[in-house]
Motif scaffolding. Sequence first.
Motif, short mmCIF file in Angstrom:
data_model
loop_
_atom_site.label_atom_id
_atom_site.label_comp_id
_atom_site.label_asym_id
_atom_site.label_seq_id
_atom_site.Cartn_x
_atom_site.Cartn_y
_atom_site.Cartn_z
N SER A 1 -4.64 -2.81 3.75
CA SER A 1 -5.83 -2.24 4.39
C SER A 1 -5.56 -1.89 5.85
O SER A 1 -5.96 -0.81 6.32
CB SER A 1 -7.01 -3.22 4.29
OG SER A 1 -7.35 -3.45 2.93
N SER A 2 -4.87 -2.78 6.56
CA SER A 2 -4.56 -2.49 7.97
C SER A 2 -3.52 -1.38 8.07
O SER A 2 -3.57 -0.55 8.99
CB SER A 2 -4.08 -3.75 8.70
OG SER A 2 -2.87 -4.21 8.15
N ARG B 294 -8.70 2.83 -0.33
CA ARG B 294 -9.30 1.51 -0.18
C ARG B 294 -8.54 0.52 -1.06
O ARG B 294 -8.04 0.88 -2.13
CB ARG B 294 -10.79 1.52 -0.55
CG ARG B 294 -11.07 1.70 -2.02
CD ARG B 294 -12.57 1.80 -2.32
NE ARG B 294 -12.83 1.73 -3.75
CZ ARG B 294 -12.71 2.74 -4.59
NH1 ARG B 294 -12.29 3.92 -4.16
NH2 ARG B 294 -12.99 2.58 -5.88
N PHE B 295 -8.48 -0.71 -0.61
CA PHE B 295 -7.78 -1.77 -1.34
C PHE B 295 -8.73 -2.92 -1.62
O PHE B 295 -9.61 -3.22 -0.81
CB PHE B 295 -6.57 -2.27 -0.54
CG PHE B 295 -5.53 -1.21 -0.32
CD1 PHE B 295 -4.58 -0.92 -1.29
CD2 PHE B 295 -5.50 -0.48 0.87
CE1 PHE B 295 -3.63 0.07 -1.10
CE2 PHE B 295 -4.54 0.51 1.07
CZ PHE B 295 -3.61 0.78 0.09
N GLN B 296 -8.53 -3.57 -2.76
CA GLN B 296 -9.34 -4.74 -3.10
C GLN B 296 -8.52 -5.71 -3.93
O GLN B 296 -7.51 -5.33 -4.53
CB GLN B 296 -10.61 -4.33 -3.84
CG GLN B 296 -10.38 -3.73 -5.21
CD GLN B 296 -11.66 -3.19 -5.82
OE1 GLN B 296 -12.09 -2.06 -5.52
NE2 GLN B 296 -12.29 -3.98 -6.68
N GLN C 212 -5.29 1.86 7.69
CA GLN C 212 -6.02 2.15 8.94
C GLN C 212 -5.07 2.72 9.99
O GLN C 212 -5.39 3.71 10.67
CB GLN C 212 -6.66 0.85 9.44
CG GLN C 212 -7.90 1.08 10.28
CD GLN C 212 -8.70 -0.21 10.47
OE1 GLN C 212 -8.21 -1.31 10.19
NE2 GLN C 212 -9.92 -0.10 10.95
N VAL D 279 -3.58 -7.46 0.17
CA VAL D 279 -4.73 -6.56 0.35
C VAL D 279 -5.01 -6.37 1.84
O VAL D 279 -5.28 -5.25 2.30
CB VAL D 279 -5.97 -7.11 -0.38
CG1 VAL D 279 -7.22 -6.29 -0.05
CG2 VAL D 279 -5.73 -7.12 -1.89
N GLU D 280 -4.91 -7.45 2.61
CA GLU D 280 -5.15 -7.37 4.05
C GLU D 280 -4.09 -6.51 4.75
O GLU D 280 -4.41 -5.66 5.59
CB GLU D 280 -5.18 -8.78 4.66
CG GLU D 280 -6.41 -9.57 4.24
CD GLU D 280 -6.31 -11.05 4.59
OE1 GLU D 280 -5.23 -11.49 5.07
OE2 GLU D 280 -7.31 -11.78 4.39
N GLY E 274 0.76 -1.24 0.00
CA GLY E 274 0.00 0.00 0.00
C GLY E 274 0.79 1.29 0.00
O GLY E 274 0.21 2.38 0.06
#
Length: 253
Positions: free
Chosen positions: A76-77, A88-90, A80, A72-73, A49
């Motif tokens: 995303s964290s 946002r990630f997907q 945050q 992605v996980e 990210g």
Amino acid sequence: MTNETPFSKNAEMYRDKKVFAEEEDLGLMIKTADCRSEHRVLDIGAGAGHTALAFSPYVLECAGIDATKEMVEVASSFAQEKGAGNVRFQQGTAESLPFPDDSFDIITCRYAAHHFSDVRKSVSEVARVLKKNGRFLLVDHYAPEAPALDEFVNHLNRLRDPSHVRESSLSEWQAMFAANQLDYQDIQKWNLPIQYESWIKRGGTPADREKQIISLLHQASEKARDTFCVKFTQNGHPDSFCLKAILIQGIKR
């Protein structure tokens, strides 16, 4: 990508590694992008990210897409943790971007394109979802035009990580951009330094393939050693080398 890639096994390592987190090319990408507060950014092959998060203060929103669920996980964290509410990630692939035509003002791709299963299709997808006059900013290592050096560096990277498909030459990138109405521009080239032990560990390379890598580095031609800055320790173990890196801009016409 399958669950066997280093990205799924060592996702956290990619978050903290300096080459992905702090390199000057991120600042150069942002400067080149000429970001505006209303811009929407897509980062392809988003990894942990870093690129999307670096752009997020300057634009309206950033989307990041990566083929690997674990990445992605992690991304995303990480977003945050950083309090980046506009990111946002997907999960998804570069060859089939899950977005409508003309969706983004800026598209970025950093140290990921050499893993794409069909890089030509990926560039076509970039052109599809990029708005007219939008910018595609690509950072990656590239293969020299000389066939022997091209074969050497791609073989080296494939031995270390079988998910490496191909680092393209600049003439190949030029052709792909031209085929998709993207005006091609070299922004900056540099040598990307690689510390051997960290590179092997991050790739999760098994011992039998590492033996082949060491043999390949020792047998490298003088031209290959010079081009890729190959260095050994006093006892003959690989110490470091470099990859040829570039920032390319493509403007959609």
